[in-house]
Motif scaffolding. Structure first.
Motif, PDB file in Angstrom:
ATOM      1  N   PHE A  55      -6.517   3.822   3.704  1.00 49.13           N
ATOM      2  CA  PHE A  55      -7.324   3.106   4.688  1.00 49.13           C
ATOM      3  C   PHE A  55      -8.493   3.937   5.207  1.00 49.13           C
ATOM      4  O   PHE A  55      -9.261   3.471   6.054  1.00 49.13           O
TER       5      PHE A  55
ATOM      6  N   ASP B 253     -10.966  -0.930   3.778  1.00 45.65           N
ATOM      7  CA  ASP B 253     -10.746  -1.535   5.087  1.00 45.65           C
ATOM      8  C   ASP B 253      -9.325  -2.071   5.224  1.00 45.65           C
ATOM      9  O   ASP B 253      -8.713  -1.979   6.292  1.00 45.65           O
ATOM     10  N   ASP B 254      -8.796  -2.653   4.149  1.00 44.14           N
ATOM     11  CA  ASP B 254      -7.458  -3.218   4.174  1.00 44.14           C
ATOM     12  C   ASP B 254      -6.979  -3.420   2.734  1.00 44.14           C
ATOM     13  O   ASP B 254      -7.694  -3.073   1.782  1.00 44.14           O
ATOM     14  N   LYS B 255      -5.782  -3.965   2.576  1.00 40.03           N
ATOM     15  CA  LYS B 255      -5.246  -4.156   1.223  1.00 40.03           C
ATOM     16  C   LYS B 255      -6.082  -5.145   0.436  1.00 40.03           C
ATOM     17  O   LYS B 255      -6.250  -4.998  -0.786  1.00 40.03           O
TER      18      LYS B 255
ATOM     19  N   THR C  97       0.831  -1.197   0.000  1.00 37.19           N
ATOM     20  CA  THR C  97       0.000   0.000   0.000  1.00 37.19           C
ATOM     21  C   THR C  97       0.874   1.260   0.000  1.00 37.19           C
ATOM     22  O   THR C  97       0.456   2.305  -0.488  1.00 37.19           O
TER      23      THR C  97
END
Length: 208
Positions: free
Chosen positions: A58, A62-64, A43
């Motif tokens: 983010f 929510d996440d990668k 990221t």
């Protein structure tokens, strides 16, 4: 502006965007990196490519994993493909229209394959994610819009066609998809594909 030796240049502030615009901007920056690095892309690398701080990612993902899923969803979207198909001039001969269309659809399939292949090479397999309505995407519905755009390209020649534009568009779409399958030893060129579709496999059926 002069930079003090040994210091990092100030990061430019990201332009004001609503969350959807920011998501789209991040995905656009991420896609070529996903093709290059697959699921191992960081990221931090994506943030540098987008010209934003890593934390900004983010705020909208929510996440990668969610970001990678959004990349796959974006490349599957047929909107650009449909727009290109709709822009093909209908006053061209049918063979020319179909040649342009096959190149457009093949380009779309190549982009899908590049992103999906890069993710799979990293051991990641993307499964369809529910949309805002909680329903999984319908594969047939995703093919229907490009197929309708292809049917419009057959329409000017309706009176000379052996089948309806809709049925021919369905067959042509399937032929294009099959001709681009991975690992094909000697794939048809676009010109060969269109000629075969319009005139068949027998030499005697080719117009003299």
């Amino acid at each position: 502006m002069t930079e003090t030796p040994g210091t990092q240049p100030a990061r430019r502030r990201a332009p004001a965007m609503d969350p959807e615009q920011r998501r789209a901007m991040i995905v656009a920056a991420a896609l070529p990196l996903v093709v290059e690095y697959g699921a191992s892309v960081t990221t931090a690398k994506i943030a540098r490519a987008a010209g934003i701080g890593e934390g900004t990612i983010f705020r909208v993902f929510d996440d990668k994993d969610a970001l990678l899923a959004a990349c796959m969803a974006e490349v599957l979207r047929p909107d650009d493909t449909i727009a290109h198909l709709a822009a093909i001039p209908l006053d061209q001969p049918l063979a020319d229209r179909l040649t342009e269309a096959a190149d457009v659809v093949r380009g779309h399939l190549t982009r899908i394959g590049a992103v999906a292949g890069a993710l799979m090479a990293g051991g990641r397999t993307e499964h369809p994610k529910p949309g805002p309505d909680g329903k999984l995407p319908d594969r047939e519905a995703g093919l229907a819009r490009p197929r309708a755009a292809l049917a419009a390209l057959f329409e000017p020649d309706r009176d000379d066609l052996r089948l309806s534009p809709e049925r021919l568009a369905d067959a042509f779409q399937l032929v294009i998809m099959a001709s681009g399958r991975p690992g094909a030893p000697d794939p048809l060129t676009t010109a060969e594909l269109v000629d075969l579709f319009l005139h068949g496999a027998l030499r005697s059926s080719t117009p003299q």
